[in-house]
Enzyme design. Structure first.
Site: not given
Ligand code: GLA
Length: 507
Positions: A71, A80, A77-78, A228, A272, A179, A176
Site C-alpha cells: 500500500r 491509526d 501518518e501515525h 497496513d 522495521k 511488504s 514503507g
Molecule cells: C507503519 C505501521 C502503520 C502506521 C504507519 C504510519 O506502517 O505499520 O500501522 O502506523 O507506520 O502511519
C-alpha cells in the site's frame, strides 16, 4: 534447456476448469490486482515462474494462487494507533504465492529471492519466533494469530494442517510500502484456504481478520496500528480507502482519473527491525504518555473521570466538551519543552517505575528508556490531532473534485511529519522538494518514515517528464548515483483490489 509446460494455465485449469478470463473468479482475481490486460504477459510469466520454482522443490499434485497487495498511504501518518483515521490505497505491487495444502502440520515457505532462504516450522500452540528481522516471522505471526483466534472460538486446533508455499514479492522491501504486512496477510489467507476456513470470504470477516492480524503482527516486535493489514484486505481498484479504527470500518473514495499517484523510493532503508524498531516504537509510547497526561488534566478540570486512553479519544462526542475547547485546554496544558519521565510521573501522581511499567513497555516486556532529548508530548499530540483532521478534509476534497485542496493537505502533512512528529530524514525532505519542483501538486513521505518512499500527486500527462526530472534531480544529482536502472526506483501506482486466493475446490 527443456521447455516447461504452461504451469500457470495448468494451475488455473485445475482450479476452476477454465482458461483465464473465461471464469469470473479468475478474471476478478487478476483484474483486482493488476493492470490488465496491459500487464497480462508480465503477470503470467511471474506466476509461471513461481509455479516452476514450486514444482521443482515440492511434489504438489496441483497448486493454488494467492496475492496480497502492498500500500501507499496518501495521508494520515501515525494516526491509526491513536484511534484516528488513515487514507491509503492498495497498490498493484504485491506478495504473490503459489501454494498447496499439506496433510501434516508442517508449514514450509520458500521465496523466489535467494536471500530469503527456506523456512519450515510446525503448527503448535505457541510458535517460537525466529531471530528479529527474519522473513519467516511474518508467516509465523499470521499463523500464531489465527491459532489464537480459533482457540478463543474453541475450534480444535489439532485438526489444522500446514501448507507449502512459494512466495514472490514485487513490493520494494523496507521502503514503507508494507511488504511485511502484505506477507502477513498472504500467509493468513493461505492458512485459511489450506484449512477451508471462510473468514476472508465476507466483508465483515475481512474486517475481523484485519483486526486480528494487526494484533498478530506485533509478534515481530513493532507496535504498529492497523492500517497496513486493513488496506491489504480491503483495497478497491481505482479507489483510496479511508479507514477508521476501534471499531475498524472503511469508506472508499474514487481517485481522480487525470492524476497519477507516483511513488519514489528514497533508498534509505526503513526496515522495521532491531534498532529501527525503537525509533518507530518511541512514537506510540510518547502518544500514550500524552494521552495519560491529558486524561489527568481533563479529569481534574471537569472533576470527573474523563475516558481517554488514546489521543483519538479527545473528541467532542466522548468528552461532551466542544472541540475548540478541547484543543484550547490541551494546548495550554502541554508545554513545548520535552518532558522527563519524572515530570510525567509527577503529573500522573505515581512513581517513575510505575509510569514506565504502564506506558513504556516494549512487546518483549523490556522497558523503553527515556530518550536523551526527552519525551516530546506537545509536538506528537499536535501532529496526531491535526493529521486526523487532514484525513477527513482530504476525503471531502477528493469527493468534491478539489485536487489542489487535497494536494495542499498532503504538503502540510509532510511538514508536520518532518517538524512535529520528526519521522522524516534529509533525503526524504529533499526528495519531496525536488518532486514539487518537478511538477507534483502534492508530495510527502508515506508509511512509518525514517526512510522509505514518498508519494506524489502528478497530472497524468506530466508523469513521464516528472519522473525524469526526479531521476536527475534526486538520484543522480543529490544521491550521486550513476546506475542505469534508476527508473525502477520511481513508478506510478494503480489503486488495486484487496488480497485474494484462487483455490481449487478439491484442494
Ligand atoms: C507503519 C505501521 C502503520 C502506521 C504507519 C504510519 O506502517 O505499520 O500501522 O502506523 O507506520 O502511519
Amino acid at each position: 534447456m527443456s521447455i516447461k509446460p504452461d504451469l500457470l494455465l495448468q494451475a488455473l485449469k485445475a482450479n476452476a476448469g477454465q482458461e483465464p478470463n473465461g471464469d469470473g473468479r479468475i478474471s476478478r482475481y487478476f483484474q483486482d490486482g493488476y493492470d490488465l490486460p496491459a500487464d497480462w504477459d508480465r503477470v503470467r510469466s511471474r506466476y509461471q515462474e513461481m509455479a516452476g520454482t514450486h514444482l521443482d522443490r515440492f511434489d504438489s499434485p496441483m497448486i493454488d494462487l494467492g496475492r496480497a497487495p502492498g500500500r501507499v498511504n496518501l495521508i494520515g501518518e501515525h494516526t491509526d494507533y491513536n484511534g484516528l483515521p488513515v487514507f491509503p490505497m492498495a497498490v498493484n505491487r504485491d506478495m504473490a504465492t503459489v501454494f498447496a495444502p499439506r496433510k501434516d502440520r508442517k508449514i514450509v515457505i520458500i521465496n523466489t529471492e535467494s536471500e530469503f532462504t527456506e523456512r519450515s516450522f510446525d503448527i503448535e500452540q505457541s510458535i517460537p519466533p525466529y531471530p528479529t528481522g527474519d522473513w519467516g516471522n511474518y508467516c509465523k505471526a499470521a499463523v500464531q494469530g489465527l491459532l489464537d483466534y480459533y482457540r478463543k472460538k474453541r475450534r480444535n486446533s489439532e485438526r489444522f494442517r500446514g501448507f507449502e508455499a512459494t512466495i514472490d514479492g514485487d513490493i520494494p522491501v523496507a521502503a514503507g510500502m508494507s511488504s511485511s504486512s502484505a506477507l502477513v496477510v498472504l500467509s493468513a489467507l493461505v492458512f485459511l484456504s489450506a484449512n477451508r476456513l471462510q473468514l476472508h470470504t465476507t466483508a465483515e470477516g475481512r474486517l475481523e481478520l484485519a483486526d486480528l492480524l494487526a494484533g498478530a503482527e506485533r509478534y515481530v516486535g513493532t507496535q504498529g496500528g492497523g492500517m497496513d493489514q486493513a488496506i491489504s484486505l480491503m483495497g478497491l481498484a481505482g479507489h483510496a480507502v479511508k479507514i477508521d479504527f476501534f471499531p475498524l470500518r472503511t469508506q472508499t473514495a474514487p481517485l481522480p482519473q487525470n492524476y497519477a499517484i507516483v511513488v519514489a523510493d528514497s533508498t534509505i532503508k526503513a526496515a522495521k527491525t532491531a534498532e529501527a524498531l525503537d525509533k518507530y516504537n518511541r512514537r506510540p509510547i510518547e502518544c500514550r504518555l500524552a494521552a495519560a497526561v491529558l486524561k489527568r488534566i481533563f479529569s481534574e478540570r471537569y472533576e470527573r473521570e474523563i475516558p481517554i486512553s488514546l489521543l483519538g479519544d479527545l473528541k467532542e462526542e466522548r468528552l461532551a466538551v466542544a472541540e475548540a475547547e478541547i484543543w484550547r485546554i490541551a494546548n495550554a496544558a502541554l508545554h513545548k519543552d520535552p518532558y522527563t519521565l519524572e515530570e510525567i510521573a509527577g503529573i500522573l501522581g505515581q512513581s517513575t517505575e510505575k509510569t514506565a511499567e504502564l506506558y513504556c513497555k516494549r512487546r518483549d516486556g523490556s522497558i523503553f528508556g527515556e530518550p536523551a532529548d526527552g519525551f516530546k508530548l506537545q509536538q506528537r499530540y499536535q501532529h496526531v490531532i491535526e493529521e486526523g483532521g487532514r484525513v477527513e478534509q482530504s476525503v471531502r476534497a477528493l469527493e468534491a473534485g478539489d485536487i489542489t485542496g487535497f494536494a495542499e493537505l498532503m504538503n502540510r502533512s509532510h511538514a508536520s511529519c518532518r517538524d512535529l512528529y520528526e519521522i522524516s530524514c534529509p533525503e526524504l525532505d529533499r526528495l519531496v522538494e525536488i518532486s514539487l519542483e518537478a511538477g507534483a501538486l502534492g508530495s510527502r513521505l508515506t508509511g512509518a518514515g525514517f526512510g522509505g518512499c514518498t508519494v506524489s500527486l502528478v497530472e497524468r500527462k506530466r508523469v513521464e517528464a516528472f519522473m525524469q526530472k526526479v531521476i536527475w534531480g534526486y538520484y543522480r544529482d543529490y544521491l550521486g548515483r550513476k546506475d542505469r536502472d534508476l527508473g525502477k526506483l520511481i513508478f506510478p501506482c494503480q489503486a488495486a483490489g484487496g488480497a485474494g486466493v484462487l483455490a481449487g475446490p478439491q484442494s
